[in-house]
Design a protein around this motif. Structure first.
Motif, PDB file in Angstrom:
ATOM      1  N   ASP A 145      -4.819   8.534   1.783  1.00  0.00           N
ATOM      2  CA  ASP A 145      -4.354   7.375   2.536  1.00  0.00           C
ATOM      3  C   ASP A 145      -5.487   6.360   2.550  1.00  0.00           C
ATOM      4  O   ASP A 145      -6.612   6.679   2.970  1.00  0.00           O
ATOM      5  CB  ASP A 145      -3.978   7.796   3.960  1.00  0.00           C
ATOM      6  CG  ASP A 145      -3.460   6.644   4.791  1.00  0.00           C
ATOM      7  OD1 ASP A 145      -2.233   6.494   4.899  1.00  0.00           O
ATOM      8  OD2 ASP A 145      -4.293   5.882   5.327  1.00  0.00           O
ATOM      9  N   GLN A 146      -5.226   5.157   2.097  1.00  0.00           N
ATOM     10  CA  GLN A 146      -6.284   4.158   1.945  1.00  0.00           C
ATOM     11  C   GLN A 146      -7.035   3.903   3.247  1.00  0.00           C
ATOM     12  O   GLN A 146      -8.269   3.855   3.270  1.00  0.00           O
ATOM     13  CB  GLN A 146      -5.682   2.841   1.440  1.00  0.00           C
ATOM     14  CG  GLN A 146      -6.716   1.734   1.250  1.00  0.00           C
ATOM     15  CD  GLN A 146      -6.079   0.413   0.895  1.00  0.00           C
ATOM     16  OE1 GLN A 146      -4.974   0.373   0.359  1.00  0.00           O
ATOM     17  NE2 GLN A 146      -6.774  -0.682   1.190  1.00  0.00           N
ATOM     18  N   ARG A 147      -6.313   3.758   4.333  1.00  0.00           N
ATOM     19  CA  ARG A 147      -6.975   3.466   5.615  1.00  0.00           C
ATOM     20  C   ARG A 147      -7.866   4.624   6.045  1.00  0.00           C
ATOM     21  O   ARG A 147      -8.982   4.419   6.541  1.00  0.00           O
ATOM     22  CB  ARG A 147      -5.934   3.193   6.700  1.00  0.00           C
ATOM     23  CG  ARG A 147      -5.056   1.965   6.471  1.00  0.00           C
ATOM     24  CD  ARG A 147      -3.953   1.900   7.509  1.00  0.00           C
ATOM     25  NE  ARG A 147      -3.179   3.131   7.516  1.00  0.00           N
ATOM     26  CZ  ARG A 147      -2.426   3.529   8.543  1.00  0.00           C
ATOM     27  NH1 ARG A 147      -2.353   2.794   9.639  1.00  0.00           N
ATOM     28  NH2 ARG A 147      -1.752   4.663   8.463  1.00  0.00           N
ATOM     29  N   ARG A 193      -3.398   1.984  -5.591  1.00  0.00           N
ATOM     30  CA  ARG A 193      -4.846   1.888  -5.454  1.00  0.00           C
ATOM     31  C   ARG A 193      -5.578   3.196  -5.751  1.00  0.00           C
ATOM     32  O   ARG A 193      -6.693   3.188  -6.254  1.00  0.00           O
ATOM     33  CB  ARG A 193      -5.192   1.421  -4.037  1.00  0.00           C
ATOM     34  CG  ARG A 193      -4.827  -0.029  -3.761  1.00  0.00           C
ATOM     35  CD  ARG A 193      -4.765  -0.286  -2.258  1.00  0.00           C
ATOM     36  NE  ARG A 193      -4.685  -1.704  -1.940  1.00  0.00           N
ATOM     37  CZ  ARG A 193      -3.583  -2.433  -1.996  1.00  0.00           C
ATOM     38  NH1 ARG A 193      -2.451  -1.863  -2.394  1.00  0.00           N
ATOM     39  NH2 ARG A 193      -3.595  -3.718  -1.681  1.00  0.00           N
ATOM     40  N   LEU A 194      -4.977   4.330  -5.399  1.00  0.00           N
ATOM     41  CA  LEU A 194      -5.643   5.617  -5.557  1.00  0.00           C
ATOM     42  C   LEU A 194      -5.147   6.392  -6.768  1.00  0.00           C
ATOM     43  O   LEU A 194      -5.616   7.506  -7.023  1.00  0.00           O
ATOM     44  CB  LEU A 194      -5.456   6.455  -4.287  1.00  0.00           C
ATOM     45  CG  LEU A 194      -5.991   5.801  -3.009  1.00  0.00           C
ATOM     46  CD1 LEU A 194      -5.651   6.651  -1.789  1.00  0.00           C
ATOM     47  CD2 LEU A 194      -7.488   5.570  -3.090  1.00  0.00           C
ATOM     48  N   GLU A 207     -11.066   4.734   3.738  1.00  0.00           N
ATOM     49  CA  GLU A 207     -12.027   3.677   4.046  1.00  0.00           C
ATOM     50  C   GLU A 207     -12.718   3.944   5.374  1.00  0.00           C
ATOM     51  O   GLU A 207     -13.919   3.668   5.528  1.00  0.00           O
ATOM     52  CB  GLU A 207     -11.313   2.324   4.058  1.00  0.00           C
ATOM     53  CG  GLU A 207     -10.880   1.870   2.671  1.00  0.00           C
ATOM     54  CD  GLU A 207     -10.103   0.572   2.689  1.00  0.00           C
ATOM     55  OE1 GLU A 207     -10.076  -0.116   1.659  1.00  0.00           O
ATOM     56  OE2 GLU A 207      -9.498   0.245   3.742  1.00  0.00           O
ATOM     57  N   LEU A 233     -12.330   0.762  -4.316  1.00  0.00           N
ATOM     58  CA  LEU A 233     -12.848   1.292  -3.062  1.00  0.00           C
ATOM     59  C   LEU A 233     -14.217   0.689  -2.778  1.00  0.00           C
ATOM     60  O   LEU A 233     -15.159   0.877  -3.543  1.00  0.00           O
ATOM     61  CB  LEU A 233     -12.941   2.820  -3.132  1.00  0.00           C
ATOM     62  CG  LEU A 233     -13.385   3.545  -1.855  1.00  0.00           C
ATOM     63  CD1 LEU A 233     -12.432   3.251  -0.702  1.00  0.00           C
ATOM     64  CD2 LEU A 233     -13.454   5.052  -2.108  1.00  0.00           C
ATOM     65  N   TRP A 256      -7.898  -3.981  -7.023  1.00  0.00           N
ATOM     66  CA  TRP A 256      -8.489  -3.313  -5.850  1.00  0.00           C
ATOM     67  C   TRP A 256      -9.447  -2.239  -6.316  1.00  0.00           C
ATOM     68  O   TRP A 256      -9.231  -1.586  -7.342  1.00  0.00           O
ATOM     69  CB  TRP A 256      -7.405  -2.676  -4.990  1.00  0.00           C
ATOM     70  CG  TRP A 256      -7.919  -2.011  -3.741  1.00  0.00           C
ATOM     71  CD1 TRP A 256      -8.111  -2.596  -2.530  1.00  0.00           C
ATOM     72  CD2 TRP A 256      -8.304  -0.628  -3.572  1.00  0.00           C
ATOM     73  NE1 TRP A 256      -8.593  -1.677  -1.616  1.00  0.00           N
ATOM     74  CE2 TRP A 256      -8.715  -0.459  -2.237  1.00  0.00           C
ATOM     75  CE3 TRP A 256      -8.335   0.463  -4.430  1.00  0.00           C
ATOM     76  CZ2 TRP A 256      -9.162   0.761  -1.725  1.00  0.00           C
ATOM     77  CZ3 TRP A 256      -8.778   1.688  -3.937  1.00  0.00           C
ATOM     78  CH2 TRP A 256      -9.188   1.829  -2.601  1.00  0.00           C
ATOM     79  N   GLY A 294      -5.435   1.073  -9.150  1.00  0.00           N
ATOM     80  CA  GLY A 294      -5.838  -0.238  -8.653  1.00  0.00           C
ATOM     81  C   GLY A 294      -5.837  -1.322  -9.709  1.00  0.00           C
ATOM     82  O   GLY A 294      -6.557  -2.320  -9.578  1.00  0.00           O
ATOM     83  N   THR A 306       0.850  -1.194   0.000  1.00  0.00           N
ATOM     84  CA  THR A 306       0.000   0.000   0.000  1.00  0.00           C
ATOM     85  C   THR A 306       0.881   1.238   0.000  1.00  0.00           C
ATOM     86  O   THR A 306       1.980   1.244   0.539  1.00  0.00           O
ATOM     87  CB  THR A 306      -0.937   0.043   1.231  1.00  0.00           C
ATOM     88  OG1 THR A 306      -0.141   0.086   2.422  1.00  0.00           O
ATOM     89  CG2 THR A 306      -1.848  -1.158   1.271  1.00  0.00           C
TER      90      THR A 306
END
Length: 689
Positions: A555-557, A141-142, A560, A224, A222, A205, A120
């Motif tokens: 930031d993925q975390r 991913r983004l 989400e 979202l 991946w 992704g 990530t």
């Protein structure tokens, strides 16, 4: 610092390999002070630039050559370094590495292509596995780091820089007119398309796999998730978790040698980054802000000064109005390659120049914080769907001051945005007493013309459903002679007919869904493709100053987590962006946390539109041979300029329409230079270990 890589894989005869390698290497010539690393084998050539004046490598951007025959080209900054290290069996000299490229290589060695599930951060890479004779590429991913590719009879060409790719393939592709159609409407969802026919971007992704005789095979690894269970807990509890994730995101993005710059606008997002970063390492920080002296509406200096005073960070301000729109726009196009309509690009570029001069190797940017820590306004739609009209009205009334800057009647603006679709949906099914009562209740409580609401939101939709409105189809988005943002007489007739403009746009816009919840709207905004475009041209212009732009809200975390929050953690009692305000309490200045509205920056663009834009377009109207008239009608554009009214209710829409035409014209005039190369590079050949 900012690493650029490119490569080729295919079945071209060996006699052509030397020419292909020469093309790949010469494509880097316009990037000064670069050392060029290259590797070649039968059917594959890999090249990567490396800045010969840079400080110690930033997180290990570079080429990784491994004894097992794996060649890795990458531009990477990883978030989960410690987790990766604990999951990998590393040699002693690798255990303390900060080289993120080496970690990606090690992850591939253990998990092969499934390694992408364990990585990530911000990255794009191309990996050649000699034992499998296979190319494996991926984008984060983004979509923070770019990746482009092109397939022709010689094979597959790829790069993380669009200009380098165009120079490598040896010819200038035609303009992709399907892309132009969507771009002119402000639609960015078709993220695989570029303005160049046959050149594609690898979407966020996604992975790309190819062999010399097959591919590319594109797969999504991946996306979202919009179906995560809603987070429980109080606003106070959730704000503490937000703070924890946000601080960790900033901490990892400050990991670099030298100073760190921050783009500080005075809004919630940049103020949150600045104040939070000051708690981590104030001494290395520098903030940079844009001021608009002749536009008081745009003045954010009070908030900018508050943040700098309380955080103790050194600040530099620039006069945005003094920056040449043409010069900076041209620089951005020559750096990036693709067309864009970012009016603020001059500000971003000037801040990067100042930051680099101050010894900054990284600059933090708060882009899209208002979609991550959402305004929560579609909570109103949730209330309308549930038929909770009193709650809808109470919440709408409490935020009406925000809309006062954009609507003469803010109540009607709120209703049009969040309530209209619900009434239309209900009235299309059945004109019931419930709907009629809702309309009049809204009209009474929000002081809107009831007859107008009934006509627009009940009578007209019902007539369309019955086919009474001159054959109009339900849900028709092409109204009369207007083709989305532009009218038929403003566009070139051949462009409309040859591209199937009307049908293409009709099909695309008809497929759009209404937002019936805050979660659905937030997810749509976060995945709209707008961010990917911004990241790409920001990445390209960062290369000009040898500085890296990083985005703490990306930031993925964190994303989400925010997507799973209940709507009342985002909007309540007139307070938008509630989770951010609660998390930043006692971190950023109280005056920021109490802000209900945001300065309207649109007037700062008006001088550009009326000045430079009008002058250039008036000149173009007198030149019938210009390429822009393959897309627009000179007579129609001339009429748009003459009919421009600064007092019009739709003034900002008119400005945006003219600005897009100016940007497209400027890009068309510059694209012919994309195959030329200036400067020189030092070449060094690396042999496989």
């Amino acid at each position: 610092m900012m690493t650029i890589f490119s490569g080729w894989i295919g079945e071209a005869p060996k006699s052509q390999h030397e020419e292909i390698e020469t093309r790949l290497k010469s494509a880097f010539a316009s990037f000064p002070k670069k050392e060029l690393l290259s590797w070649s084998s039968s059917n594959v050539i890999m090249t990567q630039s490396q800045d010969v004046t840079a400080p110690p490598v930033l997180n290990g951007e570079g080429v990784s050559i491994r004894n097992n025959g794996v060649i890795l080209l990458s531009s990477a900054r990883l978030d989960n370094v410690n987790e990766l290290k604990s999951g990998l069996i590393l040699a002693n000299h690798d255990k303390s590495t900060t080289d993120h490229a080496r970690l990606i290589g090690s992850a591939y060695g253990k998990w092969q292509k499934k390694c992408i599930e364990n990585i990530t951060g911000d990255f794009s890479f191309a990996l050649w596995d000699e034992s499998k004779r296979e190319l494996f590429c991926a984008r984060d991913r983004l979509g923070v780091r770019p990746f482009y590719y092109h397939k022709n009879k010689y094979g597959l060409w790829f790069s993380n820089n669009l200009r380098v790719l165009i120079s490598s393939i040896g010819f200038l592709p035609e303009v992709n007119k399907k892309r132009a159609i969507l771009w002119l409407q402000g639609i960015e969802r078709e993220t695989s398309l570029t303005f160049f026919e046959g050149i594609f971007r690898l979407q966020a992704g996604h992975t790309l796999v190819a062999t010399p005789d097959k591919g590319p095979c594109i797969e999504e690894y991946w996306h979202l998730n919009n179906d995560m269970p809603e987070i429980e807990g109080t606003l106070e509890q959730n704000s503490l978790r937000f703070r924890e994730l946000f601080m960790d995101s900033i901490r990892t993005r400050m990991d670099c040698p030298g100073n760190v710059g921050i783009e500080l606008s005075g809004g919630h997002d940049s103020s949150a980054i600045c104040s939070s970063a000051a708690l981590l390492d104030r001494g290395r920080l520098r903030s940079y802000s844009a001021l608009f002296p002749s536009n008081p509406e745009c003045d954010e200096s009070f908030y900018i000064n508050k943040v700098n005073e309380e955080s103790g960070i050194l600040n530099q301000s620039i006069n945005a109005e003094a920056l040449s729109v043409v010069d900076y726009y041209d620089k951005s196009i020559l750096a990036h390659g693709d067309c864009h309509h970012a009016a603020n690009i001059r500000i971003v570029m000037r801040i990067q120049e100042l930051a680099k001069h101050d010894g900054c190797n990284v600059i933090l940017n708060g882009v899209d914080g208002d979609n991550v820590a959402s305004h929560g306004l579609y909570r109103l739609t949730e209330l309308a769907v549930a038929g909770k009209w009193n709650s809808f009205i109470d919440q709408a009334k409490s935020i009406s001051d925000i809309y006062g800057a954009f609507y003469k009647n803010p109540d009607e603006g709120i209703f049009t945005t969040f309530g209209k679709a619900i009434l239309q949906e209900k009235s299309n099914k059945k004109v019931s007493i419930e709907v009629i009562c809702a309309v009049f209740l809204l009209a009474y409580r929000m002081r809107i013309n009831a007859r107008h609401l009934v006509k627009q939101n009940m009578v007209k939709p019902w007539m369309r459903k019955l086919g009474v409105n001159k054959g109009a189809k339900p849900g028709n988005v092409i109204v009369k002679d207007r083709l989305g943002r532009y009218s038929a007489d403003q566009l070139d007739e051949s462009f409309i007919n040859e591209t199937g403009y009307k049908e293409y746009l009709q099909d695309y816009l008809s497929s759009r869904q209404r937002y019936i919840s805050e979660n659905q709207a937030q997810h749509s905004f976060l995945t709209s493709g707008v961010n990917e475009q911004y990241f790409e041209y920001t990445h390209s212009i960062s290369e000009l100053n040898n500085i890296e732009t990083r985005f703490p809200f990306m930031d993925q975390r964190l994303i989400e987590f925010c997507l799973a929050l209940p709507a009342d953690n985002k909007l309540d009692n007139g307070w938008t962006r509630l989770i951010l305000r609660a998390a930043m309490k006692d971190i950023y200045p109280a005056s920021i946390g109490k802000r209900r509205e945001k300065s309207n920056l649109a007037p700062s663009v008006e001088g550009i539109i009326v000045g430079q834009c009008f002058a250039d377009l008036k000149e173009a109207v007198q030149r019938p041979d210009e390429e822009i008239w393959q897309f627009f009608s000179a007579k129609g554009v001339d009429s748009m300029i003459k009919n421009y009214n600064p007092h019009d209710d739709n003034i900002y829409a008119s400005q945006a329409d003219l600005w897009s035409i100016w940007c497209l014209r400027r890009w068309l005039s510059l694209r012919e230079t994309f195959n030329s190369s200036v400067g020189s590079s030092t070449n060094r050949t690396l042999l496989i270990g």
